[in-house]
Design a protein around this motif. Structure first.
Motif, PDB file in Angstrom:
ATOM      1  N   LEU A 250      -4.972  24.223  13.035  1.00 25.17           N
ATOM      2  CA  LEU A 250      -6.458  24.814  13.116  1.00 25.17           C
ATOM      3  C   LEU A 250      -6.935  23.501  13.341  1.00 25.17           C
ATOM      4  O   LEU A 250      -8.480  23.875  14.074  1.00 25.17           O
ATOM      5  CB  LEU A 250      -6.360  26.052  12.245  1.00 25.17           C
ATOM      6  N   GLN A 251      -7.334  22.135  11.751  1.00 27.83           N
ATOM      7  CA  GLN A 251      -8.176  21.107  12.405  1.00 27.83           C
ATOM      8  C   GLN A 251      -7.654  20.831  13.809  1.00 27.83           C
ATOM      9  O   GLN A 251      -9.198  20.568  14.093  1.00 27.83           O
ATOM     10  CB  GLN A 251      -7.324  20.791  11.186  1.00 27.83           C
ATOM     11  N   ALA A 252      -7.002  20.501  14.489  1.00 27.93           N
ATOM     12  CA  ALA A 252      -6.690  20.238  16.098  1.00 27.93           C
ATOM     13  C   ALA A 252      -7.592  20.591  16.710  1.00 27.93           C
ATOM     14  O   ALA A 252      -8.119  20.479  17.444  1.00 27.93           O
ATOM     15  CB  ALA A 252      -5.192  20.188  16.029  1.00 27.93           C
ATOM     16  N   ALA A 253      -7.756  22.348  16.590  1.00 28.28           N
ATOM     17  CA  ALA A 253      -8.421  23.106  17.029  1.00 28.28           C
ATOM     18  C   ALA A 253      -9.969  22.964  16.695  1.00 28.28           C
ATOM     19  O   ALA A 253     -11.097  24.178  17.375  1.00 28.28           O
ATOM     20  CB  ALA A 253      -7.946  24.346  17.084  1.00 28.28           C
ATOM     21  N   LYS A 254     -10.138  22.125  15.951  1.00 35.51           N
ATOM     22  CA  LYS A 254     -11.662  21.561  14.816  1.00 35.51           C
ATOM     23  C   LYS A 254     -12.029  23.274  14.777  1.00 35.51           C
ATOM     24  O   LYS A 254     -13.464  23.250  14.076  1.00 35.51           O
ATOM     25  CB  LYS A 254     -12.914  21.503  16.360  1.00 35.51           C
ATOM     26  N   MET A 255     -11.172  23.689  13.884  1.00 32.69           N
ATOM     27  CA  MET A 255     -11.868  25.433  13.434  1.00 32.69           C
ATOM     28  C   MET A 255     -11.183  24.736  11.892  1.00 32.69           C
ATOM     29  O   MET A 255     -10.097  25.094  11.032  1.00 32.69           O
ATOM     30  CB  MET A 255     -10.598  26.161  13.932  1.00 32.69           C
ATOM     31  N   ILE A 256     -12.119  24.311  11.349  1.00 29.88           N
ATOM     32  CA  ILE A 256     -11.615  23.703   9.791  1.00 29.88           C
ATOM     33  C   ILE A 256     -12.633  24.296   8.921  1.00 29.88           C
ATOM     34  O   ILE A 256     -12.593  23.928   7.790  1.00 29.88           O
ATOM     35  CB  ILE A 256     -12.279  21.853  10.198  1.00 29.88           C
TER      36      ILE A 256
END
Length: 384
Positions: A23-29
């Motif tokens: 999720l972090q890698a997909a900018k969903m933080i």
């Protein structure tokens, strides 16, 4: 973000830990980031439509609730309301027994004869981890699973760094070569010395509550005695251990310490067992013959379950191997022998840089063939 996944989306702890980096890698933080996405993009990140829909719906609820709350506060009063203590899920006290239970690895009910037909597809690093975790159960039986996972990652990382330097991928001296971690105790895992930290006061068997009030203190670690000889070793009955991440220690440019018993362990230069476990769970594909459905054709939850099942079969095979030798070998000899076993069954890859991270077959029949069958001939076959 973890609190949202656990408390609002009701995602189990292992699944939350396994998906947080994606999720972090997909900018969903944040929940707001997720609420603005769509089911297709979220499914690609999480690999499971049902899970993606659950997370998306929770994010929309949280985002809507937050927006309504902000509008209500702005319209009713210019005076900010008193701060309320946040309710937490992740980060709340977790007793050691629960923490260890959350790290449980899959197992298998298949017999040895059934396992012999299985061929796994993986790269070398996770196989080193699986071998180390299994062997440590026999050579250091007093260590909890969290420690065995941490120590396994320590030896795997050390071997990977040595290999990277040997084939020219890594330049310059490693943290180990520069002497980082001096003063910390040493133990030997798979015939390689690694630096460790002692987790004084960590009692995980039959303990209903955390003794010192929170997860950090239940995993409390103390620095090594720098006045001791740097070659101090740790006997099997010592406290629970962490594997020291020497590269992280080098980057922090500081000693291996925890400033206060009640401080967080997140900043400590150690290998976290949750990360090691998550890596193991997703690293083993399978080949069972021409008529079998290949793992790459599976998606989402079925793929996750398939890989966990594969890991369980591998661990069962390694366990049967160690069981067969444990009664006739000392802990030291079993540890030395295990590295040879790994080398004889590891995936075949190209030499040099071309083979770095390459995948290949691991035949469980080859692992089971190394079991002790009695007699001097089988003894030497097991040491090849």
């Amino acid at each position: 973000m973890l609190r949202f996944l656990l408390q609002d989306a009701k995602i189990p702890f292992p699944s939350a830990m396994g998906n947080i980096k994606d999720l972090q890698a997909a900018k969903m933080i944040t929940p707001d980031n997720i609420a603005k996405s769509n089911i297709d993009s979220l499914r690609k990140v999480l690999g499971d439509e049902k899970l993606a829909r659950k997370v998306l719906n929770a994010a929309k609820r949280v985002s809507k609730k937050r927006t309504n709350s902000e509008l209500s506060t702005a319209s009713t009063s210019a005076i900010p309301p008193p701060l309320k203590r946040a309710k937490t899920s992740f980060g709340a006290p977790m007793d050691p027994a629960t923490f260890e239970a959350s790290l449980t690895l899959p197992s298998s009910n298949l017999t040895a004869s059934e396992l012999e037909d299985i061929v796994l597809f993986t790269n070398r690093a996770p196989l080193v981890l699986a071998v180390a975790v299994t062997v440590l159960k026999y050579t250091m039986p007093t260590q909890p699973l969290s420690s065995r996972l941490s120590l396994a990652q320590a030896v795997c990382s050390a071997n990977s760094q040595s290999k990277a330097k040997y084939i020219g991928i890594q330049k310059g001296a490693s943290a180990e070569e520069e002497g980082w971690g001096e003063g910390q105790p040493l133990i030997t895992v798979l015939n390689r010395e690694i630096r460790v930290m002692k987790r004084w006061g960590y009692t995980w068997k039959g303990e209903p509550e955390v003794q010192e009030g929170d997860l950090a203190s239940s995993q409390a670690t103390v620095q090594g005695d720098n006045t001791q000889d740097t070659q101090e070793t740790v006997p099997p009955d010592e406290p629970a251990l962490w594997g020291v991440d020497l590269e992280a220690l080098k980057k922090s440019n500081g000693p291996v310490t925890i400033g206060a018993r009640h401080g967080s362990t997140s900043s400590l230069p150690i290998y976290r067992p949750e990360s090691t476990r998550a890596y193991l769970l997703k690293s083993f594909g399978i080949k069972t013959g021409e008529d079998a459905k290949p793992a790459k054709a599976l998606t989402g939850k079925k793929l996750v379950e398939e890989k966990e099942h594969n890991l369980g079969m591998l661990l069962k095979s390694l366990d049967l191997l160690c069981q067969s030798w444990a009664s006739v070998l000392s802990n030291e000899d079993l540890d030395k022998r295990a590295w040879g076993w790994y080398c004889s069954v590891r995936p075949e890859v190209k030499t040099g840089v071309a083979g770095w991270g390459g995948k290949g077959d691991v035949k469980l029949a080859d692992i089971l063939q190394l079991r002790r069958k009695g007699g001097i001939d089988s003894f030497f076959r097991g040491s090849k």
